[in-house]
Enzyme design. Structure first.
Site, mmCIF file in Angstrom:
data_model
loop_
_atom_site.group_PDB
_atom_site.id
_atom_site.type_symbol
_atom_site.label_atom_id
_atom_site.label_comp_id
_atom_site.label_asym_id
_atom_site.label_seq_id
_atom_site.Cartn_x
_atom_site.Cartn_y
_atom_site.Cartn_z
ATOM 1 C CE1 TYR A 81 -26.061 0.018 93.155
ATOM 2 C CE2 TYR A 81 -24.026 2.046 92.967
ATOM 3 C CZ TYR A 81 -24.790 0.984 93.540
ATOM 4 O OH TYR A 81 -25.107 0.936 94.695
ATOM 5 C CE1 TYR A 82 -27.381 7.295 87.015
ATOM 6 C CE2 TYR A 82 -28.456 5.517 85.912
ATOM 7 C CZ TYR A 82 -28.390 6.033 86.014
ATOM 8 O OH TYR A 82 -28.229 6.402 84.539
ATOM 9 C CB THR B 57 -24.708 0.379 79.876
ATOM 10 O OG1 THR B 57 -24.822 -0.362 80.900
ATOM 11 C CG2 THR B 57 -23.341 -0.451 78.823
ATOM 12 C CD GLU B 58 -28.544 4.855 81.937
ATOM 13 O OE1 GLU B 58 -28.678 4.643 82.935
ATOM 14 O OE2 GLU B 58 -28.982 4.564 80.933
ATOM 15 C CG ASN B 59 -21.880 4.535 88.841
ATOM 16 O OD1 ASN B 59 -21.056 4.881 88.965
ATOM 17 N ND2 ASN B 59 -22.676 4.007 89.748
#
Length: 469
Positions: free
Chosen positions: A296-297, A369-371
């Protein structure tokens, strides 16, 4: 919803950070590794290539020691298929097996949980020349590759991620580079590739449950909630259109074993639905992911389609990603959120909103797993003062704590990125890491590792298990 008391982060929460092989390792042609599509595709010439990257391949022990100093409980990284099976299938490369075994054991030595991504955009180029994901034989090749991973590392890895951002690969294929000559697949070809990826993923999930009884496996998708630009019903319909086509259609298949009904109607209406063989439905059924891995960005704001070319616009800072689709939706601005230097929306409340939607839909624990926030970090007098990164992550962790209080089950938080790496379209001008890698686009310097202010802030957050944010 306002609460009288917030829940804390759960015991055993996986405080971590992430990288991917092609963006951090370098050593692109060493120790038996063959070229991947990343190595052979065309990329912007004004930015760093992936040949050396941050040299993590040679410096992983130093880096993992720094991760341990930061207090990481998990390290999410990807394995390069091209290091394990240089021909895509067949003969195994012992050097590749030895390298990743060392990385995993080094993590274990420092009490860091290895979270392994099996596929992060880097298909062996030899398979691409045979049709890539458009060729059903690539499904068998991926299953063979997975079997090698489970056989060699299954006893030391608990958390497996199948395919990173499959939705990005299909909806925005130019995001990872352009094939030689710059010609991208048609939508029909892309959705056929997507179907093959889904079949491969389902088979690998089932194989993981067979070979690794203690293991847990899930898809890793870029998920985000969509806002309607206004309370006009057509804006709401458009926002739902894009949320389904961008998110739920890619997550429903591994979880439920079937395509989302609206997405299937869309594909059939436009003549881009994949060819589905009778046995495919059985293959997709019963994959049973153990969790959802979520990148999530930012959120997106959507307006009703005007039905013409004005529906299309390029994403800020990235001409390779077009937003909007004629007759489906149109990207709109949101005056209630801020933006990064590169035009990406900053929306911590949207993070909470997305977590709630994902958990409500799938009832599976979520591993972020991404931010993170990309920025042109500046090294001054041996230090990097990245208060903007600290602010970004603090706000997102506060939003996550609210989501936990809302009832969302969270496994962990592995932001992007553990250390600076090659941003696919902005090289080293756009940095994400807690650790600064001292190199420029084309001057490698000494590749010295320097702890940013965010390194020490995150270390304190982990030590307190997220208390006092």
């Amino acid at each position: 919803m306002l609460y009288k008391k917030l829940k804390g982060f759960p015991e055993g929460f996986l405080w971590g950070a992430s990288t991917s092989a092609y963006q951090v390792e370098g050593a692109w042609d060493e120790d038996g590794k063959s070229p991947s599509i990343i190595d052979m595709y065309e990329h912007p010439k004004e930015y760093a290539d992936f040949k050396t990257a941050s040299d993590h391949y040679h410096r992983y022990k130093e880096d993992i020691e720094l991760f341990a100093e930061m207090g990481l409980k998990a390290y999410r990284f990807s394995i390069a298929w091209t290091r394990i099976l240089p021909n895509g299938t067949g003969e195994v490369n012992p050097a590749g097996i030895a390298h990743y075994r060392d990385v995993i054991l080094e993590c274990r030595r420092h009490a860091i949980e290895p979270v392994v991504t099996m596929y992060h955009f880097d298909l062996p180029y030899c398979l691409e020349e045979k049709g890539g994901w458009g060729n059903r034989e690539t499904i068998d090749a991926f299953v063979e590759y997975a079997r090698m991973l489970f056989d060699n590392f299954g006893s030391d890895v608990t958390y497996w991620l199948t395919i990173n951002e499959q939705n990005t690969m299909i909806l925005h294929p130019g995001a990872i580079g352009l094939p030689k000559g710059g010609s991208l697949p048609s939508k029909k070809e892309l959705y056929q590739q997507n179907h093959h990826l889904m079949l491969a993923q389902a088979r690998v999930m089932k194989l993981c449950h067979e070979m690794c009884p203690h293991g847990k496996i899930g898809p890793a998708l870029n998920l985000t909630a969509m806002y309607a630009q206004s309370c006009h019903p057509q804006d709401a319909i458009a926002a739902h259109n894009w949320e389904v086509l961008r998110c739920w259609n890619f997550a429903d298949v591994p979880v439920f074993g079937t395509y989302h009904s609206l997405a299937w109607q869309y594909m059939q209406d436009r003549g881009i639905a994949p060819d589905v063989r009778p046995q495919d439905c059985e293959t997709l059924a019963g994959a049973r992911p153990d969790f959802i891995a979520m990148n999530y960005y930012s959120t997106a704001t959507i307006a009703a389609s005007r039905g013409d070319a004005s529906d299309l616009s390029a994403r800020a800072g990235d001409q390779q990603i077009m937003l909007g689709e004629q007759g489906v939706y149109r990207a709109a601005e949101n005056s209630f959120v801020s933006k990064t230097k590169y035009g990406w929306v900053i929306d911590p409340s949207g993070f909470r909103y997305t977590l709630r939607k994902v958990y409500e839909r799938y009832h599976l624990p979520i591993l972020v797993t991404e931010n993170g926030i990309g920025a042109p970090d500046v090294l001054e007098d041996g230090a990097v003062h990245d208060d903007y990164r600290i602010d970004f992550m603090r706000q997102h962790l506060q939003a996550m704590q609210l989501a936990i209080t809302d009832g969302v089950r969270m496994l962990g938080y592995c932001p992007w990125a553990a250390l600076d790496l090659v941003s696919t379209h902005q090289g080293y001008q756009k940095r994400y890491g807690f650790i600064y890698v001292d190199r420029d686009e084309f001057d490698l310097k000494k590749l010295e590792r320097i702890k940013k202010d965010s390194f020490f802030w995150y270390k304190d957050v982990i030590a307190k298990n997220g208390a006092y944010l």
